[in-house]
Design an enzyme around this catalytic site. Sequence first.
Site, short mmCIF file in Angstrom:
data_model
loop_
_atom_site.label_atom_id
_atom_site.label_comp_id
_atom_site.label_asym_id
_atom_site.label_seq_id
_atom_site.Cartn_x
_atom_site.Cartn_y
_atom_site.Cartn_z
N ASP A 147 -0.02 5.36 1.06
CA ASP A 147 -1.08 6.22 1.60
C ASP A 147 -1.43 7.33 0.62
OD1 ASP A 147 -1.20 4.75 3.95
OD2 ASP A 147 0.25 6.03 4.99
N ARG A 190 6.93 7.61 7.49
CA ARG A 190 6.60 8.98 7.86
C ARG A 190 6.75 9.22 9.36
NH1 ARG A 190 0.86 9.45 5.27
NH2 ARG A 190 0.88 11.54 6.21
N TYR A 196 12.38 3.30 0.22
CA TYR A 196 11.68 4.58 0.19
C TYR A 196 12.68 5.72 0.29
CZ TYR A 196 7.05 2.46 1.03
OH TYR A 196 5.89 1.74 0.93
N ARG A 206 0.83 -1.20 0.00
CA ARG A 206 0.00 0.00 0.00
C ARG A 206 0.87 1.25 0.00
NH1 ARG A 206 -3.82 -1.65 5.15
NH2 ARG A 206 -5.09 -3.25 4.14
#
Length: 248
Positions: A51, A194, A109, A49
């Site tokens: 966001d 995050r 990431y 996933r």
Amino acid sequence: MRYFIQFSYLGKAYHGWQKQPNAITVQEILEHALSVLLREEILLTGAGRTDAGVHAREMYAHFDFTGLTDKEDLIYRLNAFLPGDIAVDNIYVMLDQAHARFDALERSYEYWICDTKNPFLKDAAYYIKHHLDISLMNKAAELLLGKQDFECFSKSKTDVNNYFCSIKNAKWSREGEYIAFRISADRFLRNMVRAIVGTLLDVGTGKTDLETVKTIIKSKDRTQAGVSVPAKGLYLTAVSYPNTIFKK
């Protein structure tokens, strides 16, 4: 026959990857394009996933279809059909049991920070006005390495059996106009990157020290960690798979 589709997208206009009621998602748009062009319902299973508002430079999903004779032609037609913020980069023929999510070995990431106001990065990076001690932030990032329970960085009420992740790399570097945080792991929890960035920014601004970061990790308590930074600065940059699942 099973295929992996490799694609990229700018996440600003989408409520994440996964289909949701009453929200536009990347999965919905890409499934619709494939279904129209292949003239049958195509369902995608993504590598994971992302966001709402998060971007992807390299994302994968798998689908099943019989009769695909020209991959390059399909890629061309998909890119002509899709909106400008989604691009298909490749399609791979896979073994029948290959799974875009469960066969992934590692995900990577990046998170972008601007410490000077830059209108050209307004939608691509998080602007923070404070001076950041990058050296100290890297010392804090080293505390994340290895296999640990990272429940403190996970969004609550997630459908996971455990919170253990093996982080292989976590490092900050200045990249000209922005500061980049790069992190790679075997898996990531929801909102994990995050929350990590928010915690490391607290270190960089002097709000949190290294011993407190250790305490936060041990606490397994999301409320002890830093805030979740805005989605617009986060990019999924790579997903790696074993060569053994690709059809020769």
